[in-house]
Design a protein around this motif. Structure first.
Motif, mmCIF file in Angstrom:
data_model
loop_
_atom_site.group_PDB
_atom_site.id
_atom_site.type_symbol
_atom_site.label_atom_id
_atom_site.label_comp_id
_atom_site.label_asym_id
_atom_site.label_seq_id
_atom_site.Cartn_x
_atom_site.Cartn_y
_atom_site.Cartn_z
ATOM 1 N N TRP A 1 15.213 -3.880 -6.236
ATOM 2 C CA TRP A 1 15.910 -3.748 -7.512
ATOM 3 C C TRP A 1 16.008 -5.109 -8.190
ATOM 4 N N THR A 2 16.001 -5.123 -9.519
ATOM 5 C CA THR A 2 16.304 -6.328 -10.277
ATOM 6 C C THR A 2 16.927 -5.923 -11.616
ATOM 7 N N CYS A 3 17.620 -6.850 -12.226
ATOM 8 C CA CYS A 3 18.199 -6.566 -13.532
ATOM 9 C C CYS A 3 18.477 -7.870 -14.257
ATOM 10 N N CYS A 4 18.844 -7.729 -15.534
ATOM 11 C CA CYS A 4 19.300 -8.864 -16.355
ATOM 12 C C CYS A 4 18.223 -9.940 -16.460
ATOM 13 N N GLY A 5 18.647 -11.204 -16.616
ATOM 14 C CA GLY A 5 17.701 -12.272 -16.864
ATOM 15 C C GLY A 5 17.329 -12.350 -18.335
ATOM 16 N N ALA A 6 16.376 -13.209 -18.634
ATOM 17 C CA ALA A 6 15.896 -13.386 -20.003
ATOM 18 C C ALA A 6 14.467 -12.871 -20.122
ATOM 19 N N GLY A 7 14.170 -12.264 -21.267
ATOM 20 C CA GLY A 7 12.864 -11.649 -21.477
ATOM 21 C C GLY A 7 11.849 -12.545 -22.154
ATOM 22 N N THR A 8 12.290 -13.755 -22.551
ATOM 23 C CA THR A 8 11.377 -14.735 -23.144
ATOM 24 C C THR A 8 11.641 -16.086 -22.506
ATOM 25 N N ARG A 9 10.782 -17.053 -22.783
ATOM 26 C CA ARG A 9 11.008 -18.403 -22.301
ATOM 27 C C ARG A 9 12.347 -18.912 -22.836
ATOM 28 N N ILE B 1 17.834 -2.490 -15.924
ATOM 29 C CA ILE B 1 17.682 -2.471 -14.476
ATOM 30 C C ILE B 1 16.362 -1.773 -14.154
ATOM 31 N N GLU B 2 15.651 -2.292 -13.200
ATOM 32 C CA GLU B 2 14.466 -1.559 -12.729
ATOM 33 C C GLU B 2 14.337 -1.688 -11.218
ATOM 34 N N LYS B 3 13.596 -0.745 -10.653
ATOM 35 C CA LYS B 3 13.415 -0.756 -9.201
ATOM 36 C C LYS B 3 12.045 -0.191 -8.856
ATOM 37 N N ILE B 4 11.616 -0.495 -7.648
ATOM 38 C CA ILE B 4 10.394 0.099 -7.120
ATOM 39 C C ILE B 4 10.705 0.620 -5.733
ATOM 40 N N GLU B 5 10.448 1.883 -5.506
ATOM 41 C CA GLU B 5 10.747 2.513 -4.230
ATOM 42 C C GLU B 5 9.593 2.295 -3.264
ATOM 43 N N LEU C 1 0.810 -1.206 0.000
ATOM 44 C CA LEU C 1 0.000 0.000 0.000
ATOM 45 C C LEU C 1 0.849 1.264 0.000
ATOM 46 N N GLN C 2 2.167 1.107 0.225
ATOM 47 C CA GLN C 2 3.024 2.283 0.307
ATOM 48 C C GLN C 2 4.177 2.206 -0.682
ATOM 49 N N ALA C 3 3.929 1.650 -1.863
ATOM 50 C CA ALA C 3 4.974 1.540 -2.871
ATOM 51 C C ALA C 3 4.632 2.393 -4.083
ATOM 52 N N ASN C 4 5.686 2.874 -4.745
ATOM 53 C CA ASN C 4 5.510 3.583 -5.995
ATOM 54 C C ASN C 4 5.447 2.580 -7.141
ATOM 55 N N ALA C 5 5.489 3.058 -8.355
ATOM 56 C CA ALA C 5 5.487 2.171 -9.519
ATOM 57 C C ALA C 5 6.916 1.748 -9.852
ATOM 58 N N TRP C 6 7.050 0.618 -10.545
ATOM 59 C CA TRP C 6 8.351 0.190 -11.040
ATOM 60 C C TRP C 6 8.855 1.203 -12.077
ATOM 61 N N GLN C 7 10.154 1.436 -12.073
ATOM 62 C CA GLN C 7 10.749 2.337 -13.050
ATOM 63 C C GLN C 7 12.097 1.787 -13.504
ATOM 64 N N GLN C 8 12.411 1.971 -14.770
ATOM 65 C CA GLN C 8 13.711 1.548 -15.271
ATOM 66 C C GLN C 8 14.770 2.564 -14.866
ATOM 67 N N VAL C 9 15.972 2.054 -14.639
ATOM 68 C CA VAL C 9 17.081 2.872 -14.156
ATOM 69 C C VAL C 9 18.137 2.961 -15.250
ATOM 70 N N SER C 10 18.522 4.158 -15.625
ATOM 71 C CA SER C 10 19.594 4.316 -16.610
ATOM 72 C C SER C 10 20.934 4.075 -15.928
ATOM 73 N N ALA C 11 21.890 3.534 -16.690
ATOM 74 C CA ALA C 11 23.187 3.201 -16.113
ATOM 75 C C ALA C 11 24.299 3.450 -17.120
ATOM 76 N N LYS C 12 25.480 3.717 -16.589
ATOM 77 C CA LYS C 12 26.672 3.915 -17.414
ATOM 78 C C LYS C 12 27.583 2.699 -17.280
ATOM 79 N N GLY C 13 28.436 2.506 -18.256
ATOM 80 C CA GLY C 13 29.393 1.418 -18.204
ATOM 81 C C GLY C 13 28.879 0.157 -18.876
ATOM 82 N N LYS C 14 29.753 -0.838 -18.955
ATOM 83 C CA LYS C 14 29.449 -2.078 -19.650
ATOM 84 C C LYS C 14 28.789 -3.087 -18.726
ATOM 85 N N LEU C 15 27.785 -3.783 -19.254
ATOM 86 C CA LEU C 15 27.100 -4.851 -18.541
ATOM 87 C C LEU C 15 27.024 -6.072 -19.439
ATOM 88 N N HIS C 16 27.380 -7.231 -18.914
ATOM 89 C CA HIS C 16 27.256 -8.478 -19.655
ATOM 90 C C HIS C 16 25.849 -9.037 -19.461
#
Length: 332
Positions: free
Chosen positions: A309-317, A326-330, A28-43
């Motif tokens: 916070w969460t990031c990465c993973g696969a977007g399909t089966r 990366i995305e997070k919900i405050e 009841l006290q959470a905002n919406a999920w939002q994507q987080v911009s980031a710098k640098g390389k990510l595998h």
């Protein structure tokens, strides 16, 4: 004025007995999920883990041998560390003292992956990998849930033969001080490709499936039931609450008095699930939460600085679409 109207609606629904009053305090006290911009390389990676250590986020493992990626949430920047000694995937990493611990993992290629025989330590401050004790031969498996409670590591369920079959309901305890292994009572059911959570001395096995490539049922045999293990009484209980949408490859996270279940994959090819479920461990009520921006599976979730916070993973089966977002919900 809008907030007053929302509060009125919430009070009204609770008085009328509508399900909204069973929502958790956090929800009841959470905002919406939002994507987080980031710098640098990510595998990009999946079947990996995502954990926090001393204010930095570590994305590590996954199919293929890739360097550890370290995210600084204050500067929103990625940097790289060393590679693991071999491919390590399908695991739930946990943090203990000065190390990130990996146990119950797989290596090799689909569908006949093998369970890794050693407990693996990664020391972030030294950027060093170390193979520790061997897991008993007859208790080795991958895709298992892992939690730590009071200096003891608990390895929950998993699968012995990659994706071919051999899912088990096992529960094992490894004392991180005495380095002793102990077999505990089996869970009420088998499950693999899931993560466990622990709150107040209770372990929760939620999500997952019983993977069977041998019968061409890799994704379909999802487990909707939720099993709870009381560490002190050494007893299992199956909760009355069930997942409305069963899925595996989920991320599990303890948030105060709740267990969060994020994302996952199921028999549908695309997209991966973006659903989030929240289990209140006091009331044992399960509620649907705000869905993530993107569906993802095969990663992890972090509670840090009053946000999830969460990031990465696969977007399909499967793993054809590996994500680098990366995305997070405050939490208010």
């Amino acid at each position: 004025m809008i907030d007053m109207f929302k509060n009125f609606l919430l009070a009204f629904t609770c008085v009328m007995g509508i399900n909204a009053c069973s929502s958790t305090h956090t929800e009841l006290q959470a905002n919406a999920w939002q994507q987080v911009s980031a710098k640098g390389k990510l595998h990009q990676r999946h079947e990996a883990s995502f954990v926090e250590y001393k204010g930095k986020f570590y994305s590590l493992g996954g199919r293929g041998i890739k360097p550890v990626d370290i995210f600084d949430p204050k500067s929103s920047t990625w940097q790289q560390a060393s590679k693991p000694p071999f491919d390590i995937h399908h695991f739930q990493a946990v943090v203990y003292q000065d190390a990130i611990i990996i146990i119950g993992a797989m290596q090799g290629r689909y569908p006949k992956e093998t369970a890794i025989k050693n407990i693996i330590y990664y020391y972030p401050e030294q950027d060093r990998w170390e193979l520790k004790e061997e897991i008993p031969v007859d208790r080795r498996r991958g895709g298992a849930g892992v939690v730590i409670y009071q200096d003891k590591l608990y390895l929950v369920a998993g699968i012995r033969n990659g994706h071919v079959g051999g899912f088990v309901p096992w529960l094992d305890e490894f004392d991180l001080k005495t380095r002793q292994w102990k077999i505990l009572p089996d869970a009420p059911r088998s499950r693999d490709h899931f993560q466990a959570g622990v709150v107040n001395g209770k372990i929760f096995a939620i999500g997952g499936r019983t993977t069977s490539q041998a019968t061409k049922e890799v994704f379909s045999l999802v487990v909707n039931e939720i099993d709870q293990y009381d560490i002190h009484s050494q007893t299992w209980t199956t909760l009355s609450a069930k997942l409305a949408i069963g899925r595996a490859g989920t991320s599990t996270l303890a948030v105060n008095d709740e267990i969060w279940l994020l994302g996952g994959e199921s028999n549908r090819p695309s997209p991966a699930h973006n659903e989030v479920d929240v289990l209140n461990v006091t009331t044992l009520k399960l509620t649907s939460f705000q869905p993530m921006v993107e569906g993802r599976h095969g990663t992890g979730a972090i509670l840090y600085d009053n946000a999830v916070w969460t990031c990465c993973g696969a977007g399909t089966r499967g793993g054809k679409l590996e994500l680098k977002t990366i995305e997070k919900i405050e939490l208010k």
